[in-house]
Design an enzyme around this catalytic site. Structure first.
Site, PDB file in Angstrom:
ATOM      1  N   ASP A 116      47.400  59.071  89.002  1.00  0.00           N
ATOM      2  CA  ASP A 116      47.054  60.258  88.210  1.00  0.00           C
ATOM      3  C   ASP A 116      46.977  59.959  86.714  1.00  0.00           C
ATOM      4  O   ASP A 116      46.586  60.824  85.921  1.00  0.00           O
ATOM      5  CB  ASP A 116      48.102  61.363  88.436  1.00  0.00           C
ATOM      6  CG  ASP A 116      47.989  61.956  89.833  1.00  0.00           C
ATOM      7  OD1 ASP A 116      46.929  61.813  90.459  1.00  0.00           O
ATOM      8  OD2 ASP A 116      48.973  62.561  90.289  1.00  0.00           O
ATOM      9  N   ARG A 119      57.228  70.001  96.845  1.00  0.00           N
ATOM     10  CA  ARG A 119      58.036  69.664  98.019  1.00  0.00           C
ATOM     11  C   ARG A 119      59.311  70.506  98.079  1.00  0.00           C
ATOM     12  O   ARG A 119      59.823  70.813  99.161  1.00  0.00           O
ATOM     13  CB  ARG A 119      58.357  68.168  98.002  1.00  0.00           C
ATOM     14  CG  ARG A 119      57.098  67.320  98.337  1.00  0.00           C
ATOM     15  CD  ARG A 119      57.185  65.943  97.754  1.00  0.00           C
ATOM     16  NE  ARG A 119      56.111  65.052  98.190  1.00  0.00           N
ATOM     17  CZ  ARG A 119      54.892  64.992  97.639  1.00  0.00           C
ATOM     18  NH1 ARG A 119      54.555  65.799  96.636  1.00  0.00           N
ATOM     19  NH2 ARG A 119      53.987  64.134  98.095  1.00  0.00           N
ATOM     20  N   LYS A 149      39.289  62.968  93.043  1.00  0.00           N
ATOM     21  CA  LYS A 149      40.410  63.771  92.530  1.00  0.00           C
ATOM     22  C   LYS A 149      39.861  65.145  92.094  1.00  0.00           C
ATOM     23  O   LYS A 149      38.808  65.554  92.552  1.00  0.00           O
ATOM     24  CB  LYS A 149      41.111  63.020  91.390  1.00  0.00           C
ATOM     25  CG  LYS A 149      41.822  61.758  91.865  1.00  0.00           C
ATOM     26  CD  LYS A 149      42.994  62.109  92.770  1.00  0.00           C
ATOM     27  CE  LYS A 149      43.718  60.874  93.276  1.00  0.00           C
ATOM     28  NZ  LYS A 149      44.741  61.204  94.268  1.00  0.00           N
ATOM     29  N   GLN A 183      49.727  61.993  99.766  1.00  0.00           N
ATOM     30  CA  GLN A 183      49.413  63.302 100.357  1.00  0.00           C
ATOM     31  C   GLN A 183      49.236  63.175 101.865  1.00  0.00           C
ATOM     32  O   GLN A 183      49.727  64.010 102.629  1.00  0.00           O
ATOM     33  CB  GLN A 183      48.154  63.881  99.709  1.00  0.00           C
ATOM     34  CG  GLN A 183      48.375  64.271  98.253  1.00  0.00           C
ATOM     35  CD  GLN A 183      47.165  64.907  97.621  1.00  0.00           C
ATOM     36  OE1 GLN A 183      46.068  64.912  98.196  1.00  0.00           O
ATOM     37  NE2 GLN A 183      47.338  65.441  96.431  1.00  0.00           N
TER      38      GLN A 183
HETATM   39  C1  S3P Z   1      50.294  63.618  95.063  1.00  0.00           C
HETATM   40  C2  S3P Z   1      49.703  62.466  95.494  1.00  0.00           C
HETATM   41  C3  S3P Z   1      48.549  61.837  94.831  1.00  0.00           C
HETATM   42  C4  S3P Z   1      48.269  62.433  93.464  1.00  0.00           C
HETATM   43  C5  S3P Z   1      48.424  63.931  93.437  1.00  0.00           C
HETATM   44  C6  S3P Z   1      49.827  64.324  93.863  1.00  0.00           C
HETATM   45  C7  S3P Z   1      51.446  64.152  95.816  1.00  0.00           C
HETATM   46  O1  S3P Z   1      47.415  62.003  95.652  1.00  0.00           O
HETATM   47  O2  S3P Z   1      46.978  62.082  93.028  1.00  0.00           O
HETATM   48  O3  S3P Z   1      48.181  64.430  92.135  1.00  0.00           O
HETATM   49  O4  S3P Z   1      52.173  65.008  95.269  1.00  0.00           O
HETATM   50  O5  S3P Z   1      51.650  63.711  96.953  1.00  0.00           O
HETATM   51  P1  S3P Z   1      47.073  60.902  96.795  1.00  0.00           P
HETATM   52  O6  S3P Z   1      48.330  60.636  97.489  1.00  0.00           O
HETATM   53  O7  S3P Z   1      46.050  61.520  97.685  1.00  0.00           O
HETATM   54  O8  S3P Z   1      46.552  59.723  96.035  1.00  0.00           O
END
Ligand code: S3P
Length: 439
Positions: A320, A31, A347, A174
């Protein structure tokens, strides 16, 4: 991503002792590049994670004309181009193994005045994209994906984007972040309602760049058309990387480990909550605020663990960390049951199946269910397990060596570099009997 493959070999036993720092937070590092690139002015980042996933994001912005210096020892300097300053890339952008880059950049690039094509490695091109393309299409975006709705994805720019009020069906940071990034360019307000709290680094960092974000309960809103102001970011240690060491110290008799300067954002604390429910001896102290993110030191002492039914409320907060938590469950007394975690199947690998298969090979009773796993604690024995190119599976099985009674071999470990370059050296430094072989 390279041609050679790396194998981990772990000699059974030992424990983890000492004081360490882990590498920077992957989510925050992604980010910081994205918002730094869109800001007005020069953003500096310290503690940036120089893993392959974050370098893929960094490279994408260079391809869009952003001048970025570094990373040099975790320091990056971004000459922000302003909210409307990104330029069309000359080529397809390869995001390697990085799902976060793929989902977040799809939202951001959907709102640009040019076309972009995003692709990735053999894992990334199997990952579901409809979760972002469906709501983004409702906002006015236009895409072409493969028939199975996976990358490569062609993003057709020059669309008029409108804000939406979206009830997110899956708890996904995400998806939320992808829509918030598109929302920066949308006409009107974009609101997302989460079914359960997910990591909120995007919201926190947008505020750090001076962008107004309204959060009320599980609803997050922002108004399009604003601008971001450059800032300085100090990236804390990644609790997801710390997790391997936390679990290792929990399961290896005689362990006593301190991990300094780790991000302890409540939306990432599921692993600590779950391990404490299992009887772990973990203390958190020296809490400070670093640029809007809570950071602290974590102390872990070995304690006998017991199996639990993992509360479903903790699932998005530990999403995670489950591969490592499953290792803790395998070393615990009694049965651990996880439900409500279907997301683990999509994943970097199918983490439920990959972990069930590996644990079974090592002599543990592990039954994959549709949305979770049932693990009977027992004795971890000799075996060769496949990480399926999944960094977190590889590092989790490496830690299993600490409570195993014989050697463990882990195949296909090269992707550890996507999130945790230096893992093997750090693990050896505190006591893991690990050998890395290039084959
Ligand atoms: C992440 C969100 C997670 C996580 C990924 C990193 C992020 O995924 O599993 O490793 O940085 O927004 P999801 O939001 O799809 O669960």
């Amino acid at each position: 991503m390279s041609g050679s493959t790396i194998k981990f070999r772990v000699t059974a036993g030992g424990n983890l002792k000492g004081q360490i720092r882990v590498t920077g937070d992957k989510s925050i590092s992604h980010r910081s590049i994205m918002l730094g690139s869109l800001a007005d002015g020069v953003t500096t980042i310290e503690g940036f994670l120089e893993g392959e996933d974050n370098l893929a994001t960094l490279n994408a912005f260079r391809m869009l004309g952003v001048e970025i210096n570094g990373p040099v020892k975790g320091r990056v300097e971004i000459h922000g181009v302003g909210i409307d300053g990104l330029q069309a890339p000359a080529d397809v952008i390869d995001l390697g193994n990085s799902g976060t880059s793929m989902r977040l950049l799809t939202g951001l690039f959907a709102a640009q005045q040019f076309n972009t094509t995003l692709t990735g490695d053999k894992s990334l091109v199997t990952r579901p994209m409809r979760r972002v393309t469906d709501p983004l299409t409702k906002m006015g975006a236009s895409f072409t994906t493969s028939e199975s709705d996976t990358p490569p994805i062609e993003i057709h720019g020059s669309q008029r984007m409108c804000g939406i009020d979206y009830d997110m069906p899956v708890a996904s940071a995400q998806v939320k972040s992808s829509l918030l990034l598109a929302g920066l360019y949308a006409n009107g307000q974009t609101c997302i309602t989460e079914p359960a709290p997910t990591r909120d680094h995007t919201e926190r960092m947008l505020k750090g760049f001076g962008y107004s974000v309204q959060v009320a309960g599980n609803k997050i809103c922002l108004l399009g058309g604003g601008r971001l102001t450059a800032t300085n970011i100090d990236v804390p240690g990644d609790i997801s990387s710390a997790t391997f060491f936390i679990v290792g110290a929990c399961i290896a008799e005689g362990s006593e480990l301190t991990i300094k300067h780790v991000g302890i954002n409540p939306t990432r604390m599921g692993v600590i909550n779950i391990l404490r429910l299992m009887g772990a001896d973990i203390t958190v102290d020296n809490e400070i605020d670093v640029g809007g993110e809570p950071v602290a030191d974590i102390h872990i002492k070995y304690a006998k663990l017991h199996g639990i039914d993992i509360p479903e409320s903790q699932v998005p907060l530990a999403i995670d960390e489950f591969p490592a938590i499953f290792i803790a469950a395998a070393c615990a007394e009694g049965t651990t049951v996880l439900t409500g975690a279907k997301e683990l199947r999509v994943k970097e690998s199918d983490r439920i199946q990959a972990m069930a298969d590996g644990l079974t090979i090592l002599g543990i009773n592990a039954e994959a269910t549709e949305d979770g796993i049932i693990i009977g604690g027992g004795h971890i024995g000799r075996g060769t397990v496949n990480s399926h190119g999944d960094h977190r599976i590889a590092m989790s099985f490496a830690m299993a060596g600490l409570c195993a009674d014989n050697e463990i071999e882990i195949l296909d470990c090269e992707n550890v570099n996507t999130s945790f370059p230096g893992f093997a050296d750090l693990a050896k430094q505190v006591g893991l009997k690990l050998t890395v072989q290039n084959i």
